[in-house]
Scaffold this motif. Sequence first.
Motif, PDB file in Angstrom:
ATOM      1  N   SER A  84       0.867  -1.182   0.000  1.00  0.00           N
ATOM      2  CA  SER A  84       0.000   0.000   0.000  1.00  0.00           C
ATOM      3  C   SER A  84       0.901   1.229   0.000  1.00  0.00           C
ATOM      4  O   SER A  84       2.121   1.131  -0.041  1.00  0.00           O
ATOM      5  CB  SER A  84      -0.912  -0.003   1.230  1.00  0.00           C
ATOM      6  N   ASP A  85       0.314   2.376   0.054  1.00  0.00           N
ATOM      7  CA  ASP A  85       1.086   3.620   0.086  1.00  0.00           C
ATOM      8  C   ASP A  85       1.396   4.068   1.508  1.00  0.00           C
ATOM      9  O   ASP A  85       1.879   5.179   1.722  1.00  0.00           O
ATOM     10  CB  ASP A  85       0.328   4.740  -0.647  1.00  0.00           C
ATOM     11  N   LYS A  86       1.108   3.203   2.469  1.00  0.00           N
ATOM     12  CA  LYS A  86       1.296   3.573   3.864  1.00  0.00           C
ATOM     13  C   LYS A  86       2.782   3.728   4.194  1.00  0.00           C
ATOM     14  O   LYS A  86       3.591   2.866   3.881  1.00  0.00           O
ATOM     15  CB  LYS A  86       0.678   2.517   4.783  1.00  0.00           C
ATOM     16  N   VAL A  87       3.144   4.841   4.807  1.00  0.00           N
ATOM     17  CA  VAL A  87       4.506   5.083   5.272  1.00  0.00           C
ATOM     18  C   VAL A  87       4.421   5.595   6.717  1.00  0.00           C
ATOM     19  O   VAL A  87       3.731   6.572   6.984  1.00  0.00           O
ATOM     20  CB  VAL A  87       5.226   6.120   4.386  1.00  0.00           C
ATOM     21  N   PRO A  88       5.084   4.939   7.669  1.00  0.00           N
ATOM     22  CA  PRO A  88       5.934   3.768   7.471  1.00  0.00           C
ATOM     23  C   PRO A  88       5.124   2.486   7.249  1.00  0.00           C
ATOM     24  O   PRO A  88       3.983   2.388   7.712  1.00  0.00           O
ATOM     25  CB  PRO A  88       6.721   3.683   8.781  1.00  0.00           C
ATOM     26  N   ALA A  89       5.735   1.546   6.549  1.00  0.00           N
ATOM     27  CA  ALA A  89       5.092   0.258   6.316  1.00  0.00           C
ATOM     28  C   ALA A  89       5.423  -0.732   7.426  1.00  0.00           C
ATOM     29  O   ALA A  89       4.755  -1.755   7.552  1.00  0.00           O
ATOM     30  CB  ALA A  89       5.539  -0.312   4.967  1.00  0.00           C
ATOM     31  N   CYS A  90       6.453  -0.444   8.208  1.00  0.00           N
ATOM     32  CA  CYS A  90       6.896  -1.343   9.279  1.00  0.00           C
ATOM     33  C   CYS A  90       6.754  -0.647  10.633  1.00  0.00           C
ATOM     34  O   CYS A  90       6.953   0.569  10.748  1.00  0.00           O
ATOM     35  CB  CYS A  90       8.355  -1.746   9.073  1.00  0.00           C
ATOM     36  N   GLU A  91       6.459  -1.430  11.652  1.00  0.00           N
ATOM     37  CA  GLU A  91       6.355  -0.873  13.001  1.00  0.00           C
ATOM     38  C   GLU A  91       7.708  -0.438  13.528  1.00  0.00           C
ATOM     39  O   GLU A  91       7.802   0.529  14.283  1.00  0.00           O
ATOM     40  CB  GLU A  91       5.731  -1.909  13.939  1.00  0.00           C
ATOM     41  N   THR A  92       8.772  -1.160  13.156  1.00  0.00           N
ATOM     42  CA  THR A  92      10.124  -0.764  13.563  1.00  0.00           C
ATOM     43  C   THR A  92      11.087  -0.927  12.396  1.00  0.00           C
ATOM     44  O   THR A  92      10.916  -1.791  11.534  1.00  0.00           O
ATOM     45  CB  THR A  92      10.637  -1.618  14.748  1.00  0.00           C
ATOM     46  N   GLY A  93      12.119  -0.083  12.364  1.00  0.00           N
ATOM     47  CA  GLY A  93      13.203  -0.196  11.381  1.00  0.00           C
ATOM     48  C   GLY A  93      12.827   0.186   9.976  1.00  0.00           C
ATOM     49  O   GLY A  93      13.567  -0.119   9.030  1.00  0.00           O
ATOM     50  N   ASP A  94      11.719   0.862   9.771  1.00  0.00           N
ATOM     51  CA  ASP A  94      11.206   1.152   8.428  1.00  0.00           C
ATOM     52  C   ASP A  94      12.184   1.990   7.613  1.00  0.00           C
ATOM     53  O   ASP A  94      12.898   2.844   8.147  1.00  0.00           O
ATOM     54  CB  ASP A  94       9.880   1.896   8.549  1.00  0.00           C
ATOM     55  N   CYS A  95      12.206   1.750   6.298  1.00  0.00           N
ATOM     56  CA  CYS A  95      13.046   2.542   5.391  1.00  0.00           C
ATOM     57  C   CYS A  95      12.180   3.123   4.271  1.00  0.00           C
ATOM     58  O   CYS A  95      12.131   2.600   3.164  1.00  0.00           O
ATOM     59  CB  CYS A  95      14.205   1.721   4.830  1.00  0.00           C
ATOM     60  N   GLY A  96      11.445   4.157   4.598  1.00  0.00           N
ATOM     61  CA  GLY A  96      10.640   4.840   3.608  1.00  0.00           C
ATOM     62  C   GLY A  96       9.470   4.046   3.079  1.00  0.00           C
ATOM     63  O   GLY A  96       8.981   4.305   1.975  1.00  0.00           O
ATOM     64  N   GLY A  97       9.016   3.049   3.839  1.00  0.00           N
ATOM     65  CA  GLY A  97       7.884   2.236   3.413  1.00  0.00           C
ATOM     66  C   GLY A  97       8.208   1.228   2.335  1.00  0.00           C
ATOM     67  O   GLY A  97       7.311   0.635   1.748  1.00  0.00           O
ATOM     68  N   LYS A  98       9.504   0.999   2.079  1.00  0.00           N
ATOM     69  CA  LYS A  98       9.922   0.125   0.975  1.00  0.00           C
ATOM     70  C   LYS A  98      10.357  -1.242   1.487  1.00  0.00           C
ATOM     71  O   LYS A  98      10.964  -1.361   2.549  1.00  0.00           O
ATOM     72  CB  LYS A  98      11.074   0.773   0.203  1.00  0.00           C
ATOM     73  N   LEU A  99      10.069  -2.299   0.704  1.00  0.00           N
ATOM     74  CA  LEU A  99      10.589  -3.622   1.016  1.00  0.00           C
ATOM     75  C   LEU A  99      12.096  -3.655   0.817  1.00  0.00           C
ATOM     76  O   LEU A  99      12.836  -4.154   1.660  1.00  0.00           O
ATOM     77  CB  LEU A  99       9.926  -4.681   0.134  1.00  0.00           C
ATOM     78  N   CYS A 100      12.560  -3.136  -0.319  1.00  0.00           N
ATOM     79  CA  CYS A 100      13.987  -3.066  -0.630  1.00  0.00           C
ATOM     80  C   CYS A 100      14.494  -1.678  -0.277  1.00  0.00           C
ATOM     81  O   CYS A 100      14.139  -0.697  -0.951  1.00  0.00           O
ATOM     82  CB  CYS A 100      14.234  -3.366  -2.108  1.00  0.00           C
TER      83      CYS A 100
END
Length: 254
Positions: A84-100
């Motif tokens: 999705s377009d959600k940023v952050p995508a991760c609860e911790t350690g997120d890098c701009g909402g990106k998988l890579c």
Amino acid sequence: MKPTSLFVLSIVFFLSGNTIVEACNFHIINKCPYPIWPANAANDGHPVLASGGFYLPPGEQRKIQAPADWVGRIWARTGCKFGSDKVPACETGDCGGKLCCNGLIGAPPATLVQIALQPDKSKPSFYDVSLVDGYNVPVSVTTIPYSTKCHIGGCKRDINDCCPQELEVLNDKGEVVACKSACLAFDNDKFCCRNAYGAPSKCKPTVYSKIFKDACPSYYSYAYDNPPPLVNCPSDDYLITFCPSPRVSQVESA
């Protein structure tokens, strides 16, 4: 190596003259009871590995390649929901909402493995685990074959379970998923070891760094932790385990 800032197999080919070509592999293991998304960011002049991040289910491991002189950091992201377009995508350690992450540094707090590999195997490589920016999951680092002097153990207890309320990071369910460092939480020179406190003689442990140190004695608890919990071992093979047992044995590390 001041804190800032995976099973390695080095294959050495001798070509003409003194030219040496080296390739390395990192093995990353997830022993957490939940999925993680390991990520890495390289120092300037070094390549991003495996596009900077990937998915790793519980009980699984993955090998990634690196140059023998690689320098950078590795961490685990948790609670990620991509697509999705959600940023952050991760609860911790997120890098701009990106998988890579593709070189992006993860948002603190996150437990950091910091590595500086040495291609000259007569000299040691350096590595440590840092909580200077905070904690999200425990991690261990060891050489293959196992050596007690080359081992950074996990934590005696989960810092998220004893994190002071003022340092807590909560998810949407109100669960503590990470613990900020005092520097990150308060942006104060005393806690950040900067300006008037920018020297080991001036920056001392605090009640907050002592909580980190008591739970995870093998990690950097603040910038000038002393003695420095920095390991230097001239090994080709390293193993990084997220959520290791409190006492990681040689058998578990092999």
